[in-house]
Write a protein that holds these residues in place. Sequence first.
Motif, mmCIF file in Angstrom:
data_model
loop_
_atom_site.group_PDB
_atom_site.id
_atom_site.type_symbol
_atom_site.label_atom_id
_atom_site.label_comp_id
_atom_site.label_asym_id
_atom_site.label_seq_id
_atom_site.Cartn_x
_atom_site.Cartn_y
_atom_site.Cartn_z
ATOM 1 N N LEU A 285 12.586 19.682 26.823
ATOM 2 C CA LEU A 285 13.247 18.414 26.564
ATOM 3 C C LEU A 285 13.294 18.251 25.050
ATOM 4 O O LEU A 285 12.294 18.473 24.370
ATOM 5 C CB LEU A 285 12.484 17.247 27.196
ATOM 6 N N TYR A 286 14.437 17.856 24.526
ATOM 7 C CA TYR A 286 14.606 17.675 23.089
ATOM 8 C C TYR A 286 14.813 16.185 22.833
ATOM 9 O O TYR A 286 15.668 15.561 23.463
ATOM 10 C CB TYR A 286 15.813 18.484 22.599
ATOM 11 N N TYR A 287 14.044 15.613 21.909
ATOM 12 C CA TYR A 287 14.169 14.180 21.697
ATOM 13 C C TYR A 287 13.877 13.791 20.247
ATOM 14 O O TYR A 287 13.367 14.593 19.452
ATOM 15 C CB TYR A 287 13.255 13.414 22.658
ATOM 16 N N THR B 274 12.585 7.166 17.559
ATOM 17 C CA THR B 274 13.141 6.141 18.441
ATOM 18 C C THR B 274 12.676 6.342 19.886
ATOM 19 O O THR B 274 13.378 5.977 20.824
ATOM 20 C CB THR B 274 14.685 6.147 18.370
ATOM 21 N N SER B 275 11.491 6.932 20.033
ATOM 22 C CA SER B 275 10.914 7.154 21.365
ATOM 23 C C SER B 275 9.535 6.520 21.444
ATOM 24 O O SER B 275 8.927 6.173 20.431
ATOM 25 C CB SER B 275 10.794 8.660 21.645
ATOM 26 N N ASP B 276 9.033 6.362 22.649
ATOM 27 C CA ASP B 276 7.670 5.888 22.884
ATOM 28 C C ASP B 276 7.011 6.892 23.818
ATOM 29 O O ASP B 276 7.081 6.767 25.046
ATOM 30 C CB ASP B 276 7.678 4.486 23.491
ATOM 31 N N GLU B 277 6.357 7.906 23.232
ATOM 32 C CA GLU B 277 5.767 8.982 24.034
ATOM 33 C C GLU B 277 4.689 8.475 24.979
ATOM 34 O O GLU B 277 4.549 8.950 26.107
ATOM 35 C CB GLU B 277 5.192 10.071 23.123
ATOM 36 N N THR B 278 3.912 7.483 24.524
ATOM 37 C CA THR B 278 2.829 6.943 25.346
ATOM 38 C C THR B 278 3.357 6.350 26.645
ATOM 39 O O THR B 278 2.762 6.510 27.717
ATOM 40 C CB THR B 278 2.048 5.864 24.568
ATOM 41 N N ALA B 279 4.511 5.699 26.555
ATOM 42 C CA ALA B 279 5.114 5.073 27.734
ATOM 43 C C ALA B 279 6.022 6.033 28.492
ATOM 44 O O ALA B 279 6.599 5.670 29.519
ATOM 45 C CB ALA B 279 5.907 3.839 27.306
ATOM 46 N N GLY B 280 6.154 7.272 27.978
ATOM 47 C CA GLY B 280 7.000 8.249 28.639
ATOM 48 C C GLY B 280 8.482 7.986 28.450
ATOM 49 O O GLY B 280 9.308 8.433 29.248
ATOM 50 N N ARG B 281 8.835 7.241 27.379
ATOM 51 C CA ARG B 281 10.243 6.932 27.107
ATOM 52 C C ARG B 281 10.728 7.824 25.970
ATOM 53 O O ARG B 281 10.281 7.684 24.829
ATOM 54 C CB ARG B 281 10.412 5.460 26.718
ATOM 55 N N TYR B 282 11.622 8.752 26.281
ATOM 56 C CA TYR B 282 12.099 9.713 25.295
ATOM 57 C C TYR B 282 13.584 9.486 25.004
ATOM 58 O O TYR B 282 14.390 9.380 25.927
ATOM 59 C CB TYR B 282 11.903 11.143 25.796
ATOM 60 N N ASP B 283 13.903 9.417 23.718
ATOM 61 C CA ASP B 283 15.292 9.333 23.294
ATOM 62 C C ASP B 283 15.827 10.766 23.236
ATOM 63 O O ASP B 283 15.781 11.427 22.203
ATOM 64 C CB ASP B 283 15.372 8.661 21.919
ATOM 65 N N LEU B 284 16.325 11.245 24.394
ATOM 66 C CA LEU B 284 16.703 12.647 24.531
ATOM 67 C C LEU B 284 17.941 12.996 23.711
ATOM 68 O O LEU B 284 18.812 12.164 23.473
ATOM 69 C CB LEU B 284 16.942 12.987 26.001
ATOM 70 N N ARG B 285 17.995 14.263 23.297
ATOM 71 C CA ARG B 285 19.106 14.790 22.516
ATOM 72 C C ARG B 285 19.781 15.919 23.291
ATOM 73 O O ARG B 285 19.149 16.581 24.115
ATOM 74 C CB ARG B 285 18.593 15.377 21.186
ATOM 75 N N VAL B 286 21.058 16.138 23.007
ATOM 76 C CA VAL B 286 21.778 17.316 23.505
ATOM 77 C C VAL B 286 22.136 18.137 22.267
ATOM 78 O O VAL B 286 23.208 17.980 21.689
ATOM 79 C CB VAL B 286 23.049 16.942 24.281
#
Length: 302
Positions: free
Chosen positions: A243-245, A249-261
């Motif tokens: 997964l690329y993110y 602009t992410s919150d790793e602790t909450a498992g929220r990733y701003d994913l990239r393509v």
Amino acid sequence: MTMLPERPWFETEAYEDYIVRSGFDTETAAFIRDMAEHGYAVVDLGDEARELCDRAIADTRRYFKRPGISRVQDAWYRSRAVRKLASSSRIRELLRAAYGRDPFPFQTLNFEAGSQQPLHADTIHFSSVPERFMCGVWIALEDVEEGAGPLVYHPGSHKLPIMTMREAGVNTALPAVEDYERAFVPRFAERIAAAGLPARHALIKKGWAFVWAANLAHGGSAITKPGSTRRSLVVHCYFEDCLYYTPMTSDETAGRYDLRVPANVRTGLWTWPRLNGRPAQMRAKRVFGGVIRDVLRIPFAN
């Protein structure tokens, strides 16, 4: 089916056993050991690369004639020389050996002068799941001299814990650039100073590459020779089946990733984020942005 490692081989305690078991040649083994012990390695890309350096400078010169332009992002879209340097087969072989996964370049940055960028680790700008499957490759397009703002780095800093925006004191859902400059930059500098790690300058020759691990502390030193150039190409790489993110602009602790393509500079296509072979679900906005980027194929000078 061969299982891909969950951590880059050089970042594990078993890297020496891995080197022996794999039967790598002397140069590859030295590269892995340098990455493991220091967080960076230096590679001579050869005479063909030095010719490409001249062409890359010529291809991007027009961008730097504009007032205020300090870097050109993704010149590989229009420069065959930049694309060939970024897609170096030797770098690919060495990274594949050190990480245990196949790398692909996803971004290029051309510089005319030293960036004087504050000390940071790329793990705040680019990251992956599993973590640390990202690296930087800094290619000297000309001989780098002291006083021209050479790359500054702290050997061994890649072994420190990864600093997130939350750990830097930013608790907003969507941190801004101002939060990075206000909170992360000074906190990160404090951490490196407290670790007591020495600072070094990358004074490398034209056609050589300085490869660094994702969490290595680095930046641009001050330019003390006015008018001096430090023509260089930075290549950022990801690795297969991750997964690329964007951590900022992410919150790793909450498992929220701003994913990239991310784009794949080598193929000209994009790379869909995957985890254990399964494609990730992406926001339509990100997918649309990737389509526009790859249709326009325009370098961004800023």
